[in-house]
Design a protein around this motif. Structure first.
Motif, mmCIF file in Angstrom:
data_model
loop_
_atom_site.group_PDB
_atom_site.id
_atom_site.type_symbol
_atom_site.label_atom_id
_atom_site.label_comp_id
_atom_site.label_asym_id
_atom_site.label_seq_id
_atom_site.Cartn_x
_atom_site.Cartn_y
_atom_site.Cartn_z
ATOM 1 N N ALA A 97 0.831 -1.208 0.000
ATOM 2 C CA ALA A 97 0.000 0.000 0.000
ATOM 3 C C ALA A 97 0.864 1.256 0.000
ATOM 4 N N MET A 98 1.941 1.220 0.773
ATOM 5 C CA MET A 98 2.864 2.358 0.805
ATOM 6 C C MET A 98 3.409 2.622 -0.595
ATOM 7 N N HIS A 99 3.798 1.530 -1.267
ATOM 8 C CA HIS A 99 4.325 1.670 -2.621
ATOM 9 C C HIS A 99 3.271 2.252 -3.567
ATOM 10 N N ALA A 100 2.055 1.733 -3.467
ATOM 11 C CA ALA A 100 0.998 2.184 -4.379
ATOM 12 C C ALA A 100 0.696 3.669 -4.188
ATOM 13 N N ALA A 101 0.861 4.137 -2.960
ATOM 14 C CA ALA A 101 0.588 5.549 -2.698
ATOM 15 C C ALA A 101 1.783 6.436 -3.049
ATOM 16 N N PHE A 102 2.978 5.983 -2.716
ATOM 17 C CA PHE A 102 4.150 6.877 -2.767
ATOM 18 C C PHE A 102 5.177 6.515 -3.838
#
Lengths: 297, 458
Positions: free
Chosen positions: B166-171
């Motif tokens: 999720a962190m990757h998908a956002a940032f």
């Protein structure tokens, strides 16, 4: 150990050598001098210490020299202490051991292995990381040697001893001997596991490489060779100048080629009877080995 | 309960610092299409509800995240683009051994490089662009060709799987997009470099799409970061690969971070009917790696070869979870991971072959070999099969061994030093997997890089 590339030893000199493996003494005072151009046969029953002598000369870490010396002595009398050298330094000083049971090195092609070996042995001063012998030069030399020894050309592309038959392993050892051209070679049962034709070929090959047999075609300086064998056949083209009999960790008798013939024909009964102390040592070593095995060590 | 060791406090979502305001700051002035911005905002909302994976989760139970503090990397996310003069020249050129090797044999068809998440190079041979090939940094490609990638972007990887996904998908920032049109065969390799400075953050996203009958070779490399603590670095990335019908892709991912970098990667490929994928992961660096590598064979007769080359040392800890998912009949997958471990390092491989009911005539294989160069190193191999079809051939194997002292002595007796002997034995160990990598410069670069790291075997 400082390298002395200009040191040209004439003799491999072993004096009062005692060697222990895992605390058990195997060699109990061996004296032996091998000169360049000489062939020595080393015979003796199984377990008498013949292979131990080979390993000790080469510097196997499990073979502890508890007393005695092994030196390379040049014509001018200068000496190099082999025991102070690592195994690879000994190889670079011109000592070679053909293994009775060579190790497989999966994934490493014989040609690549040999290129490293040849480069180091011919340039004892080489630092790690320095260039290897040029590929083209190496390949053509390897090809020539393989053809001289009637070895298939695809042999060099195979992984070192991996999946080799007994005969192939021995031929690979002889090929390495031919490429490295050592000053002193110890051949530990290079005939075992070979059929009669293969032994004859090995015998011829060794004679040719060593420059001491019928045709010194290689033109290289003659080697000093110690042939450890149970059979006479390997000696057919390598008639020994001296034959030594090892029993109970000592060389008990030395003679000429006729001694090898006698031992081959009659076995070791006369020797055991003539040297009861060594025969007793042999029995004690066998006993100790059995006990160790029984104890599951 | 009373005797349990105090558990490290699970970071509550609000404390990680990777939140909506940070995202909004990052997106200010971006020219991304609205749908792409929407995906990121959804992801940051999901992220707010997630905590870091715990050891109770099967894929994470062998990964030690106790020292990982997400908040420590927020400042890195806020770093502005480096001035041109500030880019360490060596980082983008000489550090890329594989790239240098390839460059020596033939030019790349295109190159992308990013430093600390900012694109510093974005090139494609105009002749390839004229063939319709699209290759470039995601921010530019999505702005220019957004609609073409809308259905592909984040379609292969699961952006809800865990905190890192999720962190990757956002940032996510930088990485690469490659699209090769049907029937176009790209022979020159493409290169994607993600570099960071000490303490830097890389969240690169790679999407590769090969349409029917297309061919390509892609090399990705990660380099840089620092050697310890806050000077290390963080990579939280993802790779999506779509191999179309009868298309063929050779993909190499070389992870060569410095030894203080945390590496979290989620990678998934789908291979359609008659398509071929040769996918090689090589790992030399990082402090801790957690990699999920999935291959899904979605069309009849698809073929995937997966290669892994790992060399660990110091206290490195590398964890790989692999999945070969046979979803269609008559597919072939063959995974070979080989790892050599030095010092007190640890290597974990957990592999699964999953065969769906429809995937009759599946031929699946997985194998993991490890070579221990020290007594303190530790490796775990956990193969698994999950088979619902009844006409399949699936096998797995694993070996673990050490360098044999007798091998070393044999080589030394022929004049090789102890170090040369050890290097040769280790090189021999990797030879089987190198033989499968059909890109010689990559093979040679890996072999040299590993050789340079081997110390005397203990």
């Amino acid at each position: 150990m400082k390298q002395q590339p200009d040191h040209h030893p004439d003799q491999l000199v072993i004096r009062g050598l005692h060697v222990a493996v895992e605390g058990q003494e195997i060699l109990k005072g061996v004296d032996l001098t091998i000169g360049r151009g000489e062939i020595h046969a080393l015979m003796g029953p199984n377990g008498s210490g013949k292979s131990t002598l080979g390993y000790a000369i080469m510097g196997h870490p499990s073979y502890e020299v508890t007393a005695g010396t092994i030196e390379l002595v040049a014509a001018d009398g200068t000496r190099r202490d082999l025991l102070a050298m690592e195994p690879d330094e000994r190889a670079r000083a011109g000592v070679f051991l053909a293994f009775q049971r060579p190790m497989a090195i999966p994934g490493v092609r014989l040609a690549d292995f040999l290129r490293h070996a040849v480069t180091n042995v011919r340039n004892p001063e080489r630092k790690e990381g320095q260039e290897l012998m040029p590929m083209k030069e190496f390949r053509s030399e390897l090809k020539a040697k393989m053809s001289e020894l009637s070895i298939d050309s695809d042999f060099a592309r195979r992984y070192v001893n991996e999946g080799f038959s007994g005969g192939e392993m021995k031929r690979a050892e002889i090929l390495q001997l031919a490429m490295l051209q050592p000053r002193f070679a110890i051949l530990d049962e290079t005939d075992s596991g070979l059929d009669a034709d293969a032994v004859r070929l090995a015998s011829q090959s060794i004679a040719r490489i060593g420059g001491a047999g019928g045709d010194a075609a290689s033109g290289a300086d003659a080697m000093g060779i110690l042939i450890i064998t149970h059979h006479e056949q390997l000696l057919e083209h390598n008639v020994p100048h001296r034959t030594h009999v090892m029993l109970g960790g000592r060389i008990v008798e030395s003679g000429g080629a006729e001694l090898a013939a006698e031992l081959h024909k009659r076995g070791y009964e006369r020797i055991r009877a003539a040297y009861p102390d060594a025969a007793a040592a042999e029995r004690a070593m066998e006993e100790s080995t059995r006990n160790t095995e029984a104890a599951g060590v | 309960m009373t005797t349990a060791a105090p558990k490290p406090p699970a970071p509550t979502p609000a404390l990680t610092g990777f939140d909506r305001p940070l995202l909004d700051g990052m997106l200010a002035g971006s020219s991304l299409p609205d749908w792409a911005v929407g995906l990121r905002r959804d992801a940051v909302d999901r992220l707010a509800a997630l905590s870091l994976p715990g050891r109770g989760e099967e894929n994470w139970m062998r990964t030690d995240l106790r020292m990982f503090q997400p908040r420590a990397w927020v400042a890195a996310a806020e770093r502005t683009a480096p001035a041109a003069g500030a880019i360490p020249a060596g980082l983008l050129e000489s550090a890329t051994q594989g790239a240098a090797a390839v460059a020596g044999t033939g030019a790349f068809g295109g190159r992308i490089a990013a430093l600390d998440g900012h694109v510093v190079r974005d090139e494609l041979d105009p002749a390839l662009a004229a063939q319709g090939i699209v290759f470039g940094a995601p921010e530019r490609i999505l702005a220019e060709h957004g609609e073409r990638f809308r259905s592909r972007w984040f379609s292969a990887v699961d952006s809800s799987a865990d905190w890192f996904a999720a962190m990757h998908a956002a940032f996510h920032r930088a990485g690469a997009v490659l699209w090769v049109p049907a029937g176009v065969r790209l022979t020159a390799p493409l290169h994607v470099l993600s570099a960071i400075t000490p303490g830097g953050l890389d969240t690169s996203h790679v999407l590769v799409v090969l349409e029917e009958g297309a061919e390509a070779t892609v090399l990705t490399e990660t380099v840089g970061g620092g050697d310890a603590g806050s000077d290390g670095g963080l990579h939280c990335g993802a790779t999506e690969i779509v191999v179309g019908r009868n298309a063929s892709l050779r993909m190499v991912n070389l992870q060569n971070w410095s030894r203080g970098v945390w590496h979290f990667a989620r990678q998934r490929a789908t291979v359609d009917a008659g398509g071929r994928l040769q996918w090689t992961l090589a790992a030399l660096g990082s402090r801790l790696s957690q990699v999920q590598q999935d291959v899904a064979l979605v069309g009849r007769g698809a073929d995937a070869q997966v290669n892994g080359v790992m060399f660990t040392e110091g206290r490195q800890q590398l964890v790989y979870n692999t999945l070969q998912h046979h979803m269609a009949p008559g597919c072939h997958s063959d995974l070979l991971y080989k790892g050599a471990l030095q010092d007190r390092s640890r290597l974990v491989w957990r592999g699964m072959i999953k065969v769906d009911k429809a995937a009759q005539k599946t031929d699946g294989y997985q194998r993991n070999d490890t070579l221990m160069l020290s007594r303190e190193a530790r490796s775990d191999s956990i193969p698994g099969l999950e088979i619902e079809a009844d006409d399949v051939r699936c096998t797995h194997g694993a070996t673990s061994g050490r360098v044999d002292e007798e091998q070393i002595f044999y080589a030394r007796a022929r004049g090789l030093t102890a170090d040369e002997a050890a290097r040769l034995v280790v090189a021999g160990f990797f030879q089987q997997v190198f033989d499968r990598i059909t890109i010689p410069p990559v093979r040679e670069a890996l072999s040299a890089a590993i050789g340079g790291r081997i110390r005397r075997v203990s």
